[in-house]
Scaffold this active site. Structure first.
Site, PDB file in Angstrom:
ATOM      1  N   ALA A   1      -0.396  -5.209  -0.241  1.00 28.18           N
ATOM      2  CA  ALA A   1      -1.187  -6.433  -0.419  1.00 28.18           C
ATOM      3  C   ALA A   1      -2.204  -6.561   0.714  1.00 28.18           C
ATOM      4  CB  ALA A   1      -0.262  -7.648  -0.453  1.00 28.18           C
TER       5      ALA A   1
ATOM      6  N   GLN B   1       5.523  -9.554   3.200  1.00 35.94           N
ATOM      7  CA  GLN B   1       5.048  -8.620   4.227  1.00 35.94           C
ATOM      8  C   GLN B   1       4.539  -7.302   3.606  1.00 35.94           C
ATOM      9  OE1 GLN B   1       4.366  -8.794   7.390  1.00 35.94           O
ATOM     10  NE2 GLN B   1       5.024 -10.910   7.624  1.00 35.94           N
ATOM     11  N   SER B   2       4.054  -7.363   2.381  1.00 38.22           N
ATOM     12  CA  SER B   2       3.602  -6.146   1.698  1.00 38.22           C
ATOM     13  C   SER B   2       2.422  -5.468   2.415  1.00 38.22           C
ATOM     14  CB  SER B   2       3.184  -6.517   0.276  1.00 38.22           C
ATOM     15  OG  SER B   2       2.413  -5.495  -0.296  1.00 38.22           O
ATOM     16  N   ASN B   3       2.588  -4.183   2.708  1.00 41.97           N
ATOM     17  CA  ASN B   3       1.472  -3.402   3.267  1.00 41.97           C
ATOM     18  C   ASN B   3       0.389  -3.200   2.219  1.00 41.97           C
ATOM     19  OD1 ASN B   3       2.585  -2.676   5.935  1.00 41.97           O
ATOM     20  ND2 ASN B   3       4.158  -1.679   4.703  1.00 41.97           N
TER      21      ASN B   3
END
Ligand SMILES: Cc1ncc(COP(=O)(O)O)c(C=O)c1O
Length: 338
Positions: free
Chosen positions: A88, A84-86
């Protein structure tokens, strides 16, 4: 004014090449009902506002990182993060905007229907490689290997480490600090503190560099959502020192000069806390502004805690770093609403 001072009359020039991705300046506005609830005057710096794929603090870093990638004639952006990386998701969006290929190595497993940032990564056409059960320190070598493989295939990859927290990326937040300083001056506001979520350290490092450029201004308090006390402080200090050097500034930082509140982390990175969830509800219900359970909600909980302890006079700036797509991550519990 000395020669060194004069270079800051045009911050863009002093900080180097930048690709325009933000809709900066992002708004700065008061939070009157929230302030009344917590008993401290709080203003919000809205880095969470932007086109849906590009909201958040990571855009500021990418403006400088992608300019660096273009200088190297790269054609693939390669980065790493949690599922859930912002960071990325923001990289995937920026790549789509600029016609670059994007490869993401994400720690996590497919579970149910794609949601939140992971859904957006796929929507932006990023090539996603999910690595189930990998620890953080295993992901970075995978990133390096991916770049080598791409080079063997004749591609020109640009490696962006976790969170975009390199000295080059941090320059974006130095620029953000200068932007805020102009907004504060226009309103004759002199806040005592800026509070924001900190994790890979580049945001806090960049803000510190901005403050050093101006030789003063509101102090910075990071609210940690990952990493142990001591470790993150050292990382921020190192990134800040190297970013300052890139900006031609003779300034170094030691860990002791970096202020981080570690009390809001909870059991682990990405695990919501009661205080964070309560903070998200309070801001949503008093101001109609969304924060998220992984980063900005925990930072807000830190701010509320500081306010409640009576140690803040205010005004305080809450630097809203974004992250709201995580609100729509269907795998993140416990539920936000009672
Ligand atoms: C929404 C949000 N806020 C804050 C941070 C922390 O920024 P940094 O990694 O630069 O410390 C991140 C990093 O991923 C983020 O996504």
């Amino acid at each position: 004014m000395t020669k060194t001072d004069s270079r800051w009359s045009s911050p863009d020039e002093a900080l180097g090449a930048r690709v325009e991705l933000t809709l900066a300046p992002t708004p700065l506005h008061a939070l009157p009902r929230f302030s009344q609830e917590i008993g401290v005057e709080v203003w919000a710096k809205r880095d969470d506002i932007g086109p849906i794929g590009l909201l958040g603090n990571k855009v500021r870093k990418l403006e400088f990182l992608i300019a660096d990638a273009q200088r190297m004639d790269a054609n693939v952006l390669v980065t790493v993060g949690a599922v859930q990386s912002n960071h990325a998701r923001t990289t995937a969006c920026a790549a789509a905007m600029l016609g670059l290929r994007c490869v993401l190595i994400l720690g996590g497993a497919e579970s149910g229907t794609p949601s939140g940032n992971y859904l957006l990564d796929r929507l932006f056409g990023a090539e996603v490689e999910l690595v189930a059960g990998a620890a953080w320190d295993e992901l970075e070598p995978m990133l390096a290997k991916k770049c080598r493989d791409l080079e063997e295939d004749g591609q020109r990859p640009y490696l962006i480490p976790a969170g975009g927290s390199t000295p080059v990326g941090a320059l974006g937040l130095a620029r953000g600090y200068l932007e805020l300083a102009e907004q504060l001056a226009a309103r004759s506001l002199t806040p005592e503190l800026i509070v924001h979520a900190t994790s890979s350290g580049g945001t806090q490092a960049g803000l510190e560099v901005g403050r050093a450029i101006l030789r003063g201004g509101p102090r910075i308090l990071g609210v940690a959502v990952a990493k142990s006390p001591g470790v993150l402080e050292a990382e921020v200090a190192e990134i800040a020192t190297n970013a300052a050097r890139l900006a031609g500034l003779e300034r170094t930082w030691g860990s002791g000069e970096v202020a981080i509140d570690h009390s809001q982390q909870g059991p682990a990175y990405g695990v919501p806390t009661d205080a964070g969830q309560a903070a998200i509800r309070l801001l949503a219900r008093t101001e109609g502004i969304l924060t998220d359970p992984v980063y900005s909600g925990k930072a807000l909980a830190g701010l509320i805690d500081q306010g409640g302890s009576g140690s803040l006079r205010g005004p305080v700036v809450f630097w809203h770093t974004g992250g709201t797509p995580a609100l729509f991550d269907s795998n993140l519990g416990p539920p936000l609403i009672e």
